[in-house]
Design a protein around this motif. Structure first.
Motif, PDB file in Angstrom:
ATOM      1  N   GLU A  47     111.116  59.580 -13.076  1.00  0.00           N
ATOM      2  CA  GLU A  47     111.976  60.266 -13.824  1.00  0.00           C
ATOM      3  C   GLU A  47     113.005  61.226 -13.270  1.00  0.00           C
ATOM      4  O   GLU A  47     114.027  61.410 -13.670  1.00  0.00           O
ATOM      5  CB  GLU A  47     110.800  61.092 -14.544  1.00  0.00           C
ATOM      6  N   ARG A  51     117.426  61.796 -13.520  1.00  0.00           N
ATOM      7  CA  ARG A  51     118.067  62.940 -13.924  1.00  0.00           C
ATOM      8  C   ARG A  51     119.373  63.090 -13.674  1.00  0.00           C
ATOM      9  O   ARG A  51     120.058  62.407 -12.880  1.00  0.00           O
ATOM     10  CB  ARG A  51     117.550  64.157 -13.504  1.00  0.00           C
ATOM     11  N   SER A  52     120.412  63.835 -14.185  1.00  0.00           N
ATOM     12  CA  SER A  52     121.900  63.820 -13.998  1.00  0.00           C
ATOM     13  C   SER A  52     121.886  64.651 -12.667  1.00  0.00           C
ATOM     14  O   SER A  52     122.896  64.263 -11.945  1.00  0.00           O
ATOM     15  CB  SER A  52     122.859  64.634 -15.231  1.00  0.00           C
ATOM     16  N   VAL A  53     120.939  65.395 -12.324  1.00  0.00           N
ATOM     17  CA  VAL A  53     120.843  66.269 -10.963  1.00  0.00           C
ATOM     18  C   VAL A  53     119.448  65.641 -10.489  1.00  0.00           C
ATOM     19  O   VAL A  53     118.442  66.414 -10.674  1.00  0.00           O
ATOM     20  CB  VAL A  53     121.185  67.776 -11.030  1.00  0.00           C
ATOM     21  N   GLN A  55     117.433  66.049  -7.894  1.00  0.00           N
ATOM     22  CA  GLN A  55     116.932  66.626  -6.799  1.00  0.00           C
ATOM     23  C   GLN A  55     115.868  67.532  -7.148  1.00  0.00           C
ATOM     24  O   GLN A  55     116.197  68.564  -8.032  1.00  0.00           O
ATOM     25  CB  GLN A  55     118.093  67.195  -6.025  1.00  0.00           C
ATOM     26  N   VAL A  56     114.917  67.687  -6.324  1.00  0.00           N
ATOM     27  CA  VAL A  56     113.968  68.846  -6.553  1.00  0.00           C
ATOM     28  C   VAL A  56     113.683  69.354  -5.092  1.00  0.00           C
ATOM     29  O   VAL A  56     113.791  68.712  -4.306  1.00  0.00           O
ATOM     30  CB  VAL A  56     112.659  68.171  -7.359  1.00  0.00           C
ATOM     31  N   PRO A  57     113.165  70.698  -5.120  1.00  0.00           N
ATOM     32  CA  PRO A  57     113.238  71.252  -4.023  1.00  0.00           C
ATOM     33  C   PRO A  57     111.764  71.152  -3.052  1.00  0.00           C
ATOM     34  O   PRO A  57     111.760  71.893  -2.207  1.00  0.00           O
ATOM     35  CB  PRO A  57     113.231  72.694  -4.403  1.00  0.00           C
ATOM     36  N   ILE A  58     110.892  70.329  -3.628  1.00  0.00           N
ATOM     37  CA  ILE A  58     109.637  70.675  -2.744  1.00  0.00           C
ATOM     38  C   ILE A  58     109.444  70.216  -1.365  1.00  0.00           C
ATOM     39  O   ILE A  58     108.605  71.116  -1.006  1.00  0.00           O
ATOM     40  CB  ILE A  58     108.443  69.592  -3.688  1.00  0.00           C
ATOM     41  N   TYR A 320     105.935  62.784  -0.224  1.00  0.00           N
ATOM     42  CA  TYR A 320     105.219  63.966  -0.855  1.00  0.00           C
ATOM     43  C   TYR A 320     103.710  64.004  -0.430  1.00  0.00           C
ATOM     44  O   TYR A 320     103.102  64.993  -0.009  1.00  0.00           O
ATOM     45  CB  TYR A 320     105.288  63.697  -2.499  1.00  0.00           C
TER      46      TYR A 320
ATOM     47  N   THR B  69     104.796  70.518 -10.363  1.00  0.00           N
ATOM     48  CA  THR B  69     104.568  70.284  -8.969  1.00  0.00           C
ATOM     49  C   THR B  69     105.606  70.418  -7.982  1.00  0.00           C
ATOM     50  O   THR B  69     105.438  70.784  -6.684  1.00  0.00           O
ATOM     51  CB  THR B  69     103.672  68.981  -8.953  1.00  0.00           C
ATOM     52  N   LEU B  70     106.735  69.661  -8.187  1.00  0.00           N
ATOM     53  CA  LEU B  70     107.612  69.539  -7.384  1.00  0.00           C
ATOM     54  C   LEU B  70     108.645  70.675  -7.237  1.00  0.00           C
ATOM     55  O   LEU B  70     109.587  70.914  -6.559  1.00  0.00           O
ATOM     56  CB  LEU B  70     108.741  68.323  -7.743  1.00  0.00           C
ATOM     57  N   TYR B  71     108.090  72.073  -7.856  1.00  0.00           N
ATOM     58  CA  TYR B  71     109.023  73.124  -7.745  1.00  0.00           C
ATOM     59  C   TYR B  71     107.956  74.213  -7.238  1.00  0.00           C
ATOM     60  O   TYR B  71     108.555  75.415  -7.191  1.00  0.00           O
ATOM     61  CB  TYR B  71     109.588  73.621  -9.166  1.00  0.00           C
ATOM     62  N   ARG B  72     106.884  73.967  -6.812  1.00  0.00           N
ATOM     63  CA  ARG B  72     106.014  74.717  -6.226  1.00  0.00           C
ATOM     64  C   ARG B  72     106.304  75.452  -5.031  1.00  0.00           C
ATOM     65  O   ARG B  72     107.251  74.976  -4.217  1.00  0.00           O
ATOM     66  CB  ARG B  72     104.445  74.219  -6.028  1.00  0.00           C
ATOM     67  N   THR B  87     107.023  64.569 -16.108  1.00  0.00           N
ATOM     68  CA  THR B  87     107.740  65.492 -17.069  1.00  0.00           C
ATOM     69  C   THR B  87     108.714  64.642 -17.912  1.00  0.00           C
ATOM     70  O   THR B  87     109.193  63.517 -17.811  1.00  0.00           O
ATOM     71  CB  THR B  87     108.924  66.193 -16.186  1.00  0.00           C
ATOM     72  N   ASP B 120     117.320  72.403 -13.607  1.00  0.00           N
ATOM     73  CA  ASP B 120     117.589  71.138 -13.236  1.00  0.00           C
ATOM     74  C   ASP B 120     117.995  70.161 -14.282  1.00  0.00           C
ATOM     75  O   ASP B 120     118.708  68.960 -14.112  1.00  0.00           O
ATOM     76  CB  ASP B 120     116.817  70.616 -12.165  1.00  0.00           C
ATOM     77  N   LEU B 121     117.546  70.383 -15.642  1.00  0.00           N
ATOM     78  CA  LEU B 121     117.263  69.607 -16.674  1.00  0.00           C
ATOM     79  C   LEU B 121     118.335  70.040 -17.507  1.00  0.00           C
ATOM     80  O   LEU B 121     118.884  68.903 -18.520  1.00  0.00           O
ATOM     81  CB  LEU B 121     116.102  69.580 -17.444  1.00  0.00           C
TER      82      LEU B 121
END
Lengths: 328, 180
Positions: A47, A51-53, A55-58, A320, B69-72, B87, B120-121
């Protein structure tokens, strides 16, 4: 049998029970439940990729180093993209142009990379077992991105992910792996994972490319072996072709490529004889015209491009999973 | 374990109905509103609020699910033990009024992560926050727009929201005293 804890003969360290996973070296130490966990996480990662962006910061602040002693396009780029999508810093090392050419040993290279602050090393090596050696000399996590003929766990997981995405439940599906089994790490990791997930696996190849039949039967009592692809095609849900690894094949294993292609190549006729729901897979790179015909690779049954896309999501899930505590 | 109930099933139902009213009032209707539940109990809460709004306003609001979870920001502390959830926000959130829905507002860190995830969305017109329980002890400058119940707590206490869809049985909100 599938619930027995079977440890790879290469394994030099003992996984501590109840501890979170530290390395991904093969699928032999994955339970069915852990495999399903990774596939579920990969579904969520997919998912993010849509997305259009994307990237996630984890994994901000973590460093993932790709160490490739063997050439690769899709695996290396896939791991790089996975790491960057999770905001990790990435570095890449190939044997060519590095200190390896000056004679630096694998252990010294791993220590150097550790000193530079790597958290996860993704390693591909021509020697079976090299990632296990690396794991002994690295404080962080190792992901095996292919070692010799031994294992390629992330490929097997992305194959399982793609099968589940297309066909639903894994349990009970009939898989036929056709081609150069003898030299294939993809086949070996897939056999572990597929049997753990309750799938029925048949290996199909000329007898010179199957390997030691007794070894197969002793290690995996439920594994089937066939020398007649046409006979098993009508009962196949998943047909997985393997590359005929010319660069590793000693002369004499095959009389002629064309003959191989006639008996074991995935062509239109064979695709037509598959059940209607069946899918065709190939880990790539393909030798089109040898183990798979272009019309088969491009047919609606083919999920080969989906395998590449799904590979990024599966590798994100693995990165992850290995990123619990900071190692530094 | 020392446990006491602070909301009954009936009180939970009334609180949700009130929050549904307030969301309509604040936004002059719900034409542009999207309810986004934060995994896990925020999702059934968002669905219930949507049902209540349907009854009050007679119009359907879009709902979505958000996993943070991926923003914790506590990966170093808590590890990667949390399984990532899906999500799924079925509408483009750009230009919408997003109402984030969660069960308990505590330190505010979950909401901080949710704000980053939403950013981000897309680019919503406004983001509002609805919670069933606000228990205080904020660590970030975050407040809720719609609160089911304000509950003063000690940091050593734990607030547990039980919802039928997740936990089975009757809805309830409990406070447990420092179990450790």
């Amino acid at each position: 049998m599938s619930d027995m804890p079977i440890v790879s003969p290469f394994v030099p360290w003992v996984p501590t029970p109840n501890r979170k996973r530290r390395h991904v070296l093969d699928l032999d130490d994955f339970s069915a439940a852990e495999i399903i966990d990774v596939l579920d996480a990969a579904t969520s990662m997919k998912e993010v990729l849509g997305r259009s962006v994307p990237q996630v910061p984890i994994l901000r602040g973590r460093t993932v180093v790709n160490v490739f002693y063997e050439e690769s396009t899709r695996t290396r780029m896939s791991f790089e993209l996975a790491a960057r999508t999770l905001s990790a810093a990435t570095m890449s090392m190939t044997a060519k142009g590095s200190s390896v050419e000056k004679g630096e040993s694998l252990i010294d290279t791993i220590r150097t990379i550790q000193a530079l602050g790597a958290d996860i090393i993704v390693i591909r090596h021509g020697e079976s077992g090299a990632p296990y050696l690396a794991a002994q000399h690295f404080k962080g996590s190792i992901i095996n991105a292919g070692d010799g003929r031994h294992a390629h766990p992330s490929q097997a997981l992305l194959d399982l992910f793609t099968i589940r995405e297309r066909l639903g439940e894994l349990k009970g599906l009939n898989v036929t792996i056709v081609g150069d089994i003898l030299h294939s790490r993809v086949a070996r990791s897939n056999i572990w994972g597929m049997l753990r997930c309750g799938m029925n696996v048949t290996l199909c190849a000329p007898s010179t490319l199957i390997g030691d039949v007794r070894m197969w039967q002793e290690t995996f009592p439920t594994l089937k072996i066939s020398y007649d692809l046409d006979a098993i095609i009508p009962d196949t849900d998943v047909l997985m072709g393997l590359r005929l690894q010319k660069e590793r094949m000693q002369a004499g294993l095959l009389p002629a490529l064309r003959e191989y292609s006639t008996y074991f190549g995935i062509n239109q006729t064979r695709i037509d004889n598959l059940p209607d729901h069946a899918i065709v897979m190939h880990p790539g790179p393909m030798n089109e015209g040898v183990e798979i015909m272009p019309e088969a690779a491009d047919s609606p049954r083919s999920v080969i491009e989906a395998q590449v896309t799904n590979g990024v999501a599966v590798r994100m899930a693995l990165l992850y999973r290995l990123s619990g505590e900071a190692t530094a | 374990m020392n446990e006491r109930q602070i909301m009954t099933a009936d009180e939970v139902r009334r609180a949700i109905a009130r929050v549904a009213h307030e969301i309509g009032e604040r936004n002059g209707g719900v034409q542009n509103v999207v309810l986004v539940g934060i995994y896990r109990r925020g999702i059934p809460l968002a669905k219930r609020i949507a049902t209540a709004i349907q009854q009050i306003e007679g119009s359907t609001v879009a709902i979505g699910a958000l996993d943070i979870t991926l923003y914790r920001d506590d990966l170093e502390i808590r590890g990667a033990s949390t399984q990532i959830q899906h999500t799924n926000i079925p509408v483009d959130i750009t230009g919408k009024i997003i109402v984030l829905v969660d069960d308990v507002l505590y330190t505010g860190r979950t909401i901080r992560a949710a704000l980053d995830a939403l950013t981000d969305l897309g680019r919503p017109d406004r983001i509002q926050l609805a919670v069933l329980v606000d228990r205080g002890h904020r660590e970030l400058p975050i407040r809720a727009d719609f609160v089911g119940k304000n509950v003063p707590t000690a940091a050593s206490e734990d607030v547990a929201v039980r919802l039928n869809e997740v936990d089975g049985g009757d809805d309830a909100v409990m406070i447990t005293r420092g179990a450790v």
